[in-house]
Design a protein around this motif. Structure first.
Motif, short mmCIF file in Angstrom:
data_model
loop_
_atom_site.label_atom_id
_atom_site.label_comp_id
_atom_site.label_asym_id
_atom_site.label_seq_id
_atom_site.Cartn_x
_atom_site.Cartn_y
_atom_site.Cartn_z
N SER A 66 17.07 51.90 12.53
CA SER A 66 17.41 53.13 11.83
C SER A 66 17.23 54.34 12.75
O SER A 66 17.66 55.42 12.42
N ALA A 67 16.61 54.15 13.88
CA ALA A 67 16.40 55.28 14.79
C ALA A 67 16.36 54.77 16.22
O ALA A 67 16.01 53.64 16.47
N VAL A 68 16.74 55.64 17.11
CA VAL A 68 16.66 55.31 18.53
C VAL A 68 15.59 56.20 19.12
O VAL A 68 15.69 57.42 19.08
N LEU A 69 14.55 55.60 19.65
CA LEU A 69 13.44 56.34 20.24
C LEU A 69 13.26 55.90 21.68
O LEU A 69 13.38 54.72 21.98
N ALA A 120 14.32 28.90 20.40
CA ALA A 120 13.75 29.59 19.24
C ALA A 120 12.71 30.61 19.72
O ALA A 120 11.87 30.31 20.56
N HIS A 121 12.82 31.82 19.22
CA HIS A 121 11.88 32.88 19.59
C HIS A 121 11.95 34.01 18.58
O HIS A 121 12.88 34.08 17.79
N VAL A 122 10.96 34.86 18.60
CA VAL A 122 10.95 36.05 17.77
C VAL A 122 11.02 37.24 18.71
O VAL A 122 10.11 37.46 19.52
N PRO A 123 12.12 38.00 18.67
CA PRO A 123 12.24 39.15 19.58
C PRO A 123 11.14 40.17 19.32
O PRO A 123 10.81 40.46 18.18
N THR A 124 10.56 40.67 20.40
CA THR A 124 9.54 41.71 20.29
C THR A 124 10.03 43.03 20.85
O THR A 124 9.38 44.05 20.67
N ARG A 125 11.17 42.99 21.54
CA ARG A 125 11.75 44.23 22.06
C ARG A 125 13.22 43.97 22.38
O ARG A 125 13.65 42.82 22.48
N VAL A 126 13.97 45.03 22.52
CA VAL A 126 15.38 44.95 22.88
C VAL A 126 15.59 45.78 24.14
O VAL A 126 15.10 46.90 24.24
N THR A 127 16.29 45.21 25.10
CA THR A 127 16.61 45.93 26.32
C THR A 127 18.11 46.18 26.35
O THR A 127 18.89 45.24 26.22
N LEU A 128 18.50 47.42 26.49
CA LEU A 128 19.92 47.75 26.63
C LEU A 128 20.21 47.81 28.11
O LEU A 128 19.63 48.61 28.83
N HIS A 129 21.11 46.95 28.55
CA HIS A 129 21.45 46.86 29.98
C HIS A 129 22.87 47.38 30.17
O HIS A 129 23.73 47.18 29.34
N HIS A 130 23.07 48.05 31.26
CA HIS A 130 24.43 48.49 31.58
C HIS A 130 24.68 48.25 33.06
O HIS A 130 23.76 48.14 33.85
N ALA A 131 25.95 48.15 33.41
CA ALA A 131 26.31 47.84 34.79
C ALA A 131 26.32 49.07 35.69
O ALA A 131 26.47 48.95 36.89
N GLY A 132 26.17 50.25 35.12
CA GLY A 132 26.14 51.46 35.92
C GLY A 132 27.52 51.96 36.31
O GLY A 132 27.65 52.82 37.17
N PRO A 187 25.76 27.67 29.90
CA PRO A 187 25.34 26.84 28.76
C PRO A 187 24.64 27.68 27.67
O PRO A 187 23.65 27.26 27.10
N TRP A 188 25.16 28.88 27.40
CA TRP A 188 24.50 29.79 26.47
C TRP A 188 25.09 29.69 25.08
O TRP A 188 26.25 29.34 24.89
N ALA A 189 24.32 30.07 24.09
CA ALA A 189 24.77 30.04 22.71
C ALA A 189 25.71 31.21 22.40
O ALA A 189 26.58 31.10 21.55
N ASP A 190 25.51 32.33 23.08
CA ASP A 190 26.30 33.51 22.78
C ASP A 190 26.30 34.47 23.97
O ASP A 190 25.80 34.12 25.05
N ILE A 191 26.78 35.68 23.76
CA ILE A 191 26.89 36.63 24.86
C ILE A 191 25.50 37.02 25.36
O ILE A 191 24.54 37.04 24.61
N PRO A 192 25.40 37.31 26.66
CA PRO A 192 24.09 37.67 27.23
C PRO A 192 23.69 39.07 26.79
O PRO A 192 24.48 39.86 26.40
#
Length: 91
Positions: free
Chosen positions: A7-10, A49-61, A86-91
């Motif tokens: 709901s917010a970007v901090l 299987a994992h529970v995300p604890t953070r999200v990293t937004l990556h960009h190519a610059g 061999p990934w389940a979805d997009i990186p």
């Protein structure tokens, strides 16, 4: 979808907003909206299987040109991730 719950970007070092105040709503485009294919049970089995604890937004610059189709880019990335890697979805 994890992003749907945001709901917010901090940013680190920024003061927290008052409780209940939305700072910046991030639009979320669903997999169906960009034409991606959902996870199948077989693909889901590839994921660790994992529970995300953070999200990293990556960009190519580099800029993503206005002439480029973001939905096509995501479909191609999903296809590459599943067929070449061999990934389940997009990186």
């Amino acid at each position: 979808m994890l992003a749907a719950g945001l709901s917010a970007v901090l940013l680190p070092g920024c003061a927290s907003p008052p409780v209940g105040q939305i700072v910046n709503v991030v639009p979320v485009t669903s997999v169906a909206q960009w034409g991606g294919s959902p996870l199948t049970p077989e693909l889901r089995a590839r994921a660790k299987a994992h529970v995300p604890t953070r999200v990293t937004l990556h960009h190519a610059g580099v800029p993503f040109g206005r002439e480029k189709d973001p939905a096509l880019h995501l479909r191609n990335l999903q296809k590459w991730s599943r067929e070449v890697r061999p990934w389940a979805d997009i990186p």
